[in-house]
Design a protein around this motif. Sequence first.
Motif, mmCIF file in Angstrom:
data_model
loop_
_atom_site.group_PDB
_atom_site.id
_atom_site.type_symbol
_atom_site.label_atom_id
_atom_site.label_comp_id
_atom_site.label_asym_id
_atom_site.label_seq_id
_atom_site.Cartn_x
_atom_site.Cartn_y
_atom_site.Cartn_z
ATOM 1 N N ASP A 22 -28.426 -5.922 -16.726
ATOM 2 C CA ASP A 22 -29.630 -6.686 -17.068
ATOM 3 C C ASP A 22 -29.149 -7.601 -17.909
ATOM 4 N N TYR A 23 -28.398 -7.653 -18.714
ATOM 5 C CA TYR A 23 -28.132 -8.352 -19.961
ATOM 6 C C TYR A 23 -27.575 -8.833 -20.202
ATOM 7 N N LYS A 131 -29.805 -11.659 -17.412
ATOM 8 C CA LYS A 131 -28.907 -12.673 -16.872
ATOM 9 C C LYS A 131 -30.248 -12.367 -15.585
ATOM 10 N N LYS A 132 -29.854 -13.756 -15.209
ATOM 11 C CA LYS A 132 -30.046 -14.545 -13.923
ATOM 12 C C LYS A 132 -29.575 -13.896 -12.595
ATOM 13 N N ARG A 137 -24.965 -11.476 -9.271
ATOM 14 C CA ARG A 137 -23.868 -11.425 -8.223
ATOM 15 C C ARG A 137 -22.481 -11.401 -8.308
ATOM 16 N N ASP A 138 -22.439 -12.505 -9.544
ATOM 17 C CA ASP A 138 -20.757 -12.543 -10.138
ATOM 18 C C ASP A 138 -19.986 -11.330 -9.876
ATOM 19 N N ASP A 139 -20.839 -11.018 -11.741
ATOM 20 C CA ASP A 139 -20.393 -9.587 -11.894
ATOM 21 C C ASP A 139 -19.840 -8.504 -10.840
ATOM 22 N N ASN A 142 -16.967 -10.458 -8.886
ATOM 23 C CA ASN A 142 -15.686 -9.824 -9.913
ATOM 24 C C ASN A 142 -15.573 -8.713 -9.577
ATOM 25 N N LYS A 143 -16.595 -7.049 -10.113
ATOM 26 C CA LYS A 143 -16.074 -5.652 -10.006
ATOM 27 C C LYS A 143 -15.556 -5.538 -8.851
ATOM 28 N N ILE A 144 -16.480 -5.990 -7.890
ATOM 29 C CA ILE A 144 -14.990 -5.366 -6.351
ATOM 30 C C ILE A 144 -13.714 -6.300 -6.637
#
Length: 157
Positions: A22-23, A131-132, A137-139, A142-144
Amino acid sequence: MARSKKDAQRFTEVRNAKAGRDYLVEDRFEAGIALKGTEVKAIRDGRAQINDAFGRLKKGELWLVNAHIDEYRFGTYSNHEPKRTRKLLLRKPELRKIDQALNQGGRSLIPLRMYFKEALVKVEVGICTGKKLYDKRDDLKNKIVQRELDRAIKARR
């Protein structure tokens, strides 16, 4: 009599699972924390939670609010209150730096982990910006992608 390895490894640390998700952590500080004896024993048992906790500056002192440390099960009338406000111990220059960062707006002080350093309990706190939704969603994307790359590399071996 020396402690066995099993006793030394029974507690490693308490992590804030929500912090990374979240941050965005901008700066980190290691702070001591003022605890009662039964709180230390409960933390050694791994019965602490800092997911909803945050730091607050009051009159030049830093306080950890909303951290939950369960009552020590073998404690007596001297047991502590689980959600009491606890004082964080930092040096003056660090407190000034945190104060300046929090006064800029849009930032908060979040505990990232609680751990033992020798016999002392330490709290790692971070100056964080929320975080927005699109950042989250971007994180996740990237993790996937990283997970799929790791699987492909492992399959080639």
